[in-house]
Design a protein around this motif. Structure first.
Motif, PDB file in Angstrom:
ATOM      1  N   GLU A  37       0.811  -1.219   0.000  1.00 52.71           N
ATOM      2  CA  GLU A  37       0.000   0.000   0.000  1.00 52.71           C
ATOM      3  C   GLU A  37       0.843   1.268   0.000  1.00 52.71           C
ATOM      4  OE1 GLU A  37      -0.505  -2.573   1.974  1.00 52.71           O
ATOM      5  OE2 GLU A  37      -2.580  -3.234   1.755  1.00 52.71           O
ATOM      6  N   THR A  38       1.877   1.296   0.854  1.00 50.53           N
ATOM      7  CA  THR A  38       2.719   2.486   0.929  1.00 50.53           C
ATOM      8  C   THR A  38       3.471   2.710  -0.373  1.00 50.53           C
ATOM      9  OG1 THR A  38       3.001   2.105   3.304  1.00 50.53           O
ATOM     10  CG2 THR A  38       4.532   3.628   2.259  1.00 50.53           C
ATOM     11  N   ALA A  39       4.006   1.628  -0.940  1.00 48.79           N
ATOM     12  CA  ALA A  39       4.821   1.751  -2.150  1.00 48.79           C
ATOM     13  C   ALA A  39       4.026   2.237  -3.356  1.00 48.79           C
ATOM     14  CB  ALA A  39       5.486   0.404  -2.472  1.00 48.79           C
ATOM     15  N   VAL A  40       2.745   1.899  -3.434  1.00 48.38           N
ATOM     16  CA  VAL A  40       1.966   2.274  -4.625  1.00 48.38           C
ATOM     17  C   VAL A  40       1.116   3.527  -4.422  1.00 48.38           C
ATOM     18  CG1 VAL A  40       1.890  -0.093  -5.464  1.00 48.38           C
ATOM     19  CG2 VAL A  40       0.007   0.744  -4.063  1.00 48.38           C
ATOM     20  N   LEU A  41       0.882   3.928  -3.165  1.00 47.15           N
ATOM     21  CA  LEU A  41       0.061   5.113  -2.910  1.00 47.15           C
ATOM     22  C   LEU A  41       0.888   6.364  -2.618  1.00 47.15           C
ATOM     23  CD1 LEU A  41      -2.864   3.584  -0.860  1.00 47.15           C
ATOM     24  CD2 LEU A  41      -3.168   5.160  -2.755  1.00 47.15           C
ATOM     25  N   ALA A  42       1.909   6.219  -1.772  1.00 49.03           N
ATOM     26  CA  ALA A  42       2.671   7.398  -1.343  1.00 49.03           C
ATOM     27  C   ALA A  42       3.369   8.123  -2.497  1.00 49.03           C
ATOM     28  CB  ALA A  42       3.677   6.999  -0.262  1.00 49.03           C
ATOM     29  N   PRO A  43       4.098   7.421  -3.388  1.00 50.06           N
ATOM     30  CA  PRO A  43       4.784   8.163  -4.461  1.00 50.06           C
ATOM     31  C   PRO A  43       3.831   8.918  -5.379  1.00 50.06           C
ATOM     32  CG  PRO A  43       5.643   5.915  -4.294  1.00 50.06           C
ATOM     33  CD  PRO A  43       4.420   5.984  -3.437  1.00 50.06           C
ATOM     34  N   VAL A  44       2.698   8.311  -5.703  1.00 53.86           N
ATOM     35  CA  VAL A  44       1.742   8.967  -6.600  1.00 53.86           C
ATOM     36  C   VAL A  44       1.122  10.185  -5.915  1.00 53.86           C
ATOM     37  CG1 VAL A  44      -0.420   8.685  -7.867  1.00 53.86           C
ATOM     38  CG2 VAL A  44       1.251   6.831  -7.842  1.00 53.86           C
ATOM     39  N   PRO A  72      -1.141 -12.428  -1.290  1.00 53.64           N
ATOM     40  CA  PRO A  72      -1.664 -11.144  -0.799  1.00 53.64           C
ATOM     41  C   PRO A  72      -1.541 -10.049  -1.849  1.00 53.64           C
ATOM     42  CG  PRO A  72      -0.166 -12.150   0.798  1.00 53.64           C
ATOM     43  CD  PRO A  72      -0.031 -12.936  -0.469  1.00 53.64           C
ATOM     44  N   GLY A  73      -2.601  -9.240  -1.980  1.00 51.75           N
ATOM     45  CA  GLY A  73      -2.536  -8.093  -2.873  1.00 51.75           C
ATOM     46  C   GLY A  73      -1.775  -6.941  -2.247  1.00 51.75           C
ATOM     47  N   GLY A  74      -1.562  -6.991  -0.931  1.00 50.42           N
ATOM     48  CA  GLY A  74      -0.831  -5.959  -0.210  1.00 50.42           C
ATOM     49  C   GLY A  74      -0.563  -6.431   1.203  1.00 50.42           C
ATOM     50  N   VAL A  75       0.142  -5.609   1.972  1.00 46.49           N
ATOM     51  CA  VAL A  75       0.482  -5.987   3.344  1.00 46.49           C
ATOM     52  C   VAL A  75      -0.773  -6.280   4.162  1.00 46.49           C
ATOM     53  CG1 VAL A  75       1.520  -5.161   5.494  1.00 46.49           C
ATOM     54  CG2 VAL A  75       2.629  -4.671   3.319  1.00 46.49           C
ATOM     55  N   MET A  76      -1.803  -5.455   3.989  1.00 44.67           N
ATOM     56  CA  MET A  76      -2.999  -5.584   4.821  1.00 44.67           C
ATOM     57  C   MET A  76      -3.857  -6.789   4.464  1.00 44.67           C
ATOM     58  SD  MET A  76      -2.986  -3.488   7.228  1.00 44.67           S
ATOM     59  CE  MET A  76      -4.643  -3.838   7.762  1.00 44.67           C
ATOM     60  N   SER A  77      -3.661  -7.361   3.295  1.00 44.93           N
ATOM     61  CA  SER A  77      -4.450  -8.535   2.934  1.00 44.93           C
ATOM     62  C   SER A  77      -3.757  -9.838   3.331  1.00 44.93           C
ATOM     63  CB  SER A  77      -4.750  -8.540   1.435  1.00 44.93           C
ATOM     64  OG  SER A  77      -3.564  -8.554   0.685  1.00 44.93           O
ATOM     65  N   PHE A 121      11.740   9.519   2.722  1.00 41.33           N
ATOM     66  CA  PHE A 121      10.519   8.757   2.998  1.00 41.33           C
ATOM     67  C   PHE A 121      10.326   7.650   1.958  1.00 41.33           C
ATOM     68  CE2 PHE A 121       6.065   8.057   1.935  1.00 41.33           C
ATOM     69  CZ  PHE A 121       5.541   7.673   3.151  1.00 41.33           C
ATOM     70  N   LEU A 122      10.493   7.997   0.689  1.00 46.54           N
ATOM     71  CA  LEU A 122      10.308   7.011  -0.374  1.00 46.54           C
ATOM     72  C   LEU A 122      11.427   5.969  -0.380  1.00 46.54           C
ATOM     73  CD1 LEU A 122       9.092   9.388  -3.220  1.00 46.54           C
ATOM     74  CD2 LEU A 122       7.718   7.866  -1.815  1.00 46.54           C
ATOM     75  N   GLY A 123      12.620   6.370   0.073  1.00 46.53           N
ATOM     76  CA  GLY A 123      13.715   5.400   0.198  1.00 46.53           C
ATOM     77  C   GLY A 123      13.361   4.298   1.179  1.00 46.53           C
ATOM     78  N   ILE A 124      12.740   4.681   2.313  1.00 48.73           N
ATOM     79  CA  ILE A 124      12.275   3.678   3.280  1.00 48.73           C
ATOM     80  C   ILE A 124      11.207   2.793   2.641  1.00 48.73           C
ATOM     81  CG2 ILE A 124      11.105   3.350   5.493  1.00 48.73           C
ATOM     82  CD1 ILE A 124      12.333   6.038   6.389  1.00 48.73           C
ATOM     83  N   THR A 125      10.314   3.420   1.879  1.00 47.65           N
ATOM     84  CA  THR A 125       9.201   2.701   1.251  1.00 47.65           C
ATOM     85  C   THR A 125       9.685   1.586   0.332  1.00 47.65           C
ATOM     86  OG1 THR A 125       7.817   4.670   1.337  1.00 47.65           O
ATOM     87  CG2 THR A 125       7.192   2.982  -0.251  1.00 47.65           C
ATOM     88  N   ILE A 126      10.691   1.881  -0.502  1.00 50.08           N
ATOM     89  CA  ILE A 126      11.156   0.885  -1.478  1.00 50.08           C
ATOM     90  C   ILE A 126      12.336   0.070  -0.957  1.00 50.08           C
ATOM     91  CG2 ILE A 126      10.345   2.249  -3.436  1.00 50.08           C
ATOM     92  CD1 ILE A 126      13.326   2.954  -3.954  1.00 50.08           C
ATOM     93  N   GLY A 127      12.663   0.236   0.337  1.00 47.14           N
ATOM     94  CA  GLY A 127      13.818  -0.444   0.910  1.00 47.14           C
ATOM     95  C   GLY A 127      13.873  -1.946   0.668  1.00 47.14           C
ATOM     96  N   PRO A 145       1.206   5.377   3.767  1.00 50.09           N
ATOM     97  CA  PRO A 145       0.571   5.706   2.488  1.00 50.09           C
ATOM     98  C   PRO A 145       0.062   7.140   2.387  1.00 50.09           C
ATOM     99  CG  PRO A 145      -0.167   3.562   3.260  1.00 50.09           C
ATOM    100  CD  PRO A 145       0.642   4.156   4.366  1.00 50.09           C
ATOM    101  N   ALA A 146      -0.418   7.719   3.493  1.00 47.71           N
ATOM    102  CA  ALA A 146      -1.029   9.051   3.440  1.00 47.71           C
ATOM    103  C   ALA A 146      -0.058  10.175   3.740  1.00 47.71           C
ATOM    104  CB  ALA A 146      -2.201   9.124   4.420  1.00 47.71           C
ATOM    105  N   ALA A 147       1.234   9.883   3.816  1.00 43.05           N
ATOM    106  CA  ALA A 147       2.209  10.908   4.229  1.00 43.05           C
ATOM    107  C   ALA A 147       2.195  12.134   3.340  1.00 43.05           C
ATOM    108  CB  ALA A 147       3.610  10.291   4.256  1.00 43.05           C
ATOM    109  N   GLY A 148       1.937  11.963   2.044  1.00 40.73           N
ATOM    110  CA  GLY A 148       1.943  13.094   1.119  1.00 40.73           C
ATOM    111  C   GLY A 148       0.871  14.125   1.407  1.00 40.73           C
TER     112      GLY A 148
END
Length: 450
Positions: A31-38, A77-82, A194-200, A326-329
């Motif tokens: 979720e974070t990787a696909v929502l935060a950058p956009v 899983p489609g994402g971490v939460m699933s 922030f994004l570096g942590i996301t794609i770590g 995900p909502a950091a932006g």
């Protein structure tokens, strides 16, 4: 709100729903990787805060509705939460009922959305009078949040031990950029770190492939065959209150209330805990799985929406795992959004309510209908024609671009360093949330040593 803005909100919500309906079905899309950058890219491109919020709310509702599909049909899983839903989904899949699994989870998500939005506004209004006092202790709160999430991580001791060293890494890079005069002294590099942590985790896995011995020891799986069973076709508009029985509706609603009120805790942890509590006493495996799936999906949706809306309305600081991920932006995307000037400050609570309702309603109308009617066909298309690697490559490329925009060429390597360290820590049991909290707390934390 004039008709032009409302039309923009509708278009943005529809685009978010369609885009993240597709992305949500792709397996492994965190979720974070696909929502935060956009979201951050939309902010930096200068879109209206109304449009950004509508797009985000629609996207998160659609993503949470659709990430149940790969779980149900393939156990992926489609994402971490699933991920917590895999075990129960596999029970229904083995019984030849993957379509039932999809319907139960999606209907639980709808109920979670319907419960979370009004309840989040109620909780935010209760917190609002104390917002200034909470904001004045932001650095301390982020530090305590890092400690709290560290104690909830798989590797508690390592998570606690890296708080100060990881803060030194972040502030050290910032001081390096200031010292080399790459960025002005009043500019704090945030987005790319922030994004570096996301794609770590992704970057760390890719760099591991540079090790020949590691590559040779990896199992070669070849092509994986996935059988998608066509479910029964629904007629008319799907109704979640008919798909779920009365007990499932009740437990899903109750779980959503708990998920909303515990917005400051780990959504994954709460989902697993509530799912286990409400289903452990049921002996029939199909009934147990159905109740667990509908309730857990309600909790995840409620936790994600409340974790975004309550801090956004009441405080303007990302004081929840969802808000720092995900909502950091929506809270911090300098130089456009900062902790002192973000959607909390630009939109009134009433406007946030209206935008949220529009975004969520359009996502529910589009995505829920599509899932219930065409889940098998869409899933087959995504599994066949949209490679997971292509999506990951797209978001990684976006991170590189934003890193260059933040602080030039050297920051691409700085972001890479953050990503590698984050990936290593994540591999050894340090929660994403711990690292995000340290990112926010670093200036205050290192200031204690000055």
């Amino acid at each position: 709100m004039d008709p032009t803005i409302i039309m923009q909100l509708v278009i943005a919500s529809a685009l978010g729903a369609v885009l993240y309906t597709i992305i949500g079905i792709a397996p492994g899309t965190d979720e974070t990787a696909v929502l935060a950058p956009v979201t951050i890219a939309l902010v930096l491109l200068g879109f209206s805060p109304y449009v950004i919020l509508a797009f985000f709310i629609s996207a998160i509702v659609a993503k949470k509705l659709t990430d149940s599909i790969p779980v149900a049909v393939a156990g992926i899983p489609g994402g971490v939460m699933s991920a917590p839903m895999v075990e129960h989904s596999m029970v229904l899949k083995e019984k030849g009922l993957p379509d039932l699994s999809i319907k139960k989870m999606s209907s639980g998500s709808v109920i979670g959305t319907l419960i979370a939005i009004p309840l989040s506004f109620l909780v935010a209004s209760l917190i609002l009078p104390y917002a200034d006092k909470i904001s004045s202790y932001a650095g301390l709160i982020f530090f305590l949040g890092a400690v709290f999430l560290a104690l909830m991580s798989r590797n508690k001791l390592l998570s606690l031990a890296i708080i100060v060293p990881f803060g030194i890494l972040i502030q050290g890079l910032r001081h390096l950029y200031w010292g080399l005069e790459i960025v002005p002294g009043d500019v704090t590099v945030f987005v790319s770190f922030f994004l570096g942590i996301t794609i770590g985790p992704i970057i760390f896995s890719l760099f591991e492939l540079l090790n020949k011995n590691h590559r040779l020891n990896l199992p070669f799986l070849g092509q994986k065959e996935i059988t998608i069973r066509k479910g029964q076709e629904e007629k008319g508009l799907p109704n979640p209150f008919k798909i779920l029985n009365k007990k499932e509706v009740g437990f899903s609603a109750s779980g959503s209330v708990v998920g909303t009120l515990t917005f400051f805790l780990s959504p994954v942890g709460m989902t697993v805990f509530i799912g286990d509590v409400i289903s452990r006493h049921i002996k029939d495996p199909i009934k147990r799985a159905s109740r667990a799936l509908s309730t857990m999906d309600g909790v995840t949706n409620a936790a994600y929406l409340s974790g975004t809306l309550i801090p956004l309305i009441a405080i303007g600081l990302p004081l929840s795992p969802m808000a720092i991920g995900p909502a950091a932006g929506l809270f911090n995307a300098p130089p456009v959004f900062t902790p002192e000037n973000n959607i909390h400050h630009l939109l009134s609570p009433t406007e946030i309510i209206m935008v949220t309702v529009i975004g969520a309603a359009i996502a529910l109308i589009i995505t829920y209908y599509v899932i219930i009617r065409y889940a098998s066909q869409i899933c087959g298309f995504v599994f066949k024609y949209i490679p997971h690697e292509a999506l990951i490559g797209l978001f990684a490329g976006l991170v590189v671009m934003l890193a260059f925009m933040d602080a030039g060429l050297i920051n691409i390597f700085g972001t890479l360093l953050i990503a590698l360290v984050s990936g290593l820590l994540y591999r050894h049991g340090v929660n994403y949330g711990v690292m995000f909290m340290i990112l926010y707390a670093a200036p205050w934390l290192l200031g204690l040593f000055g």
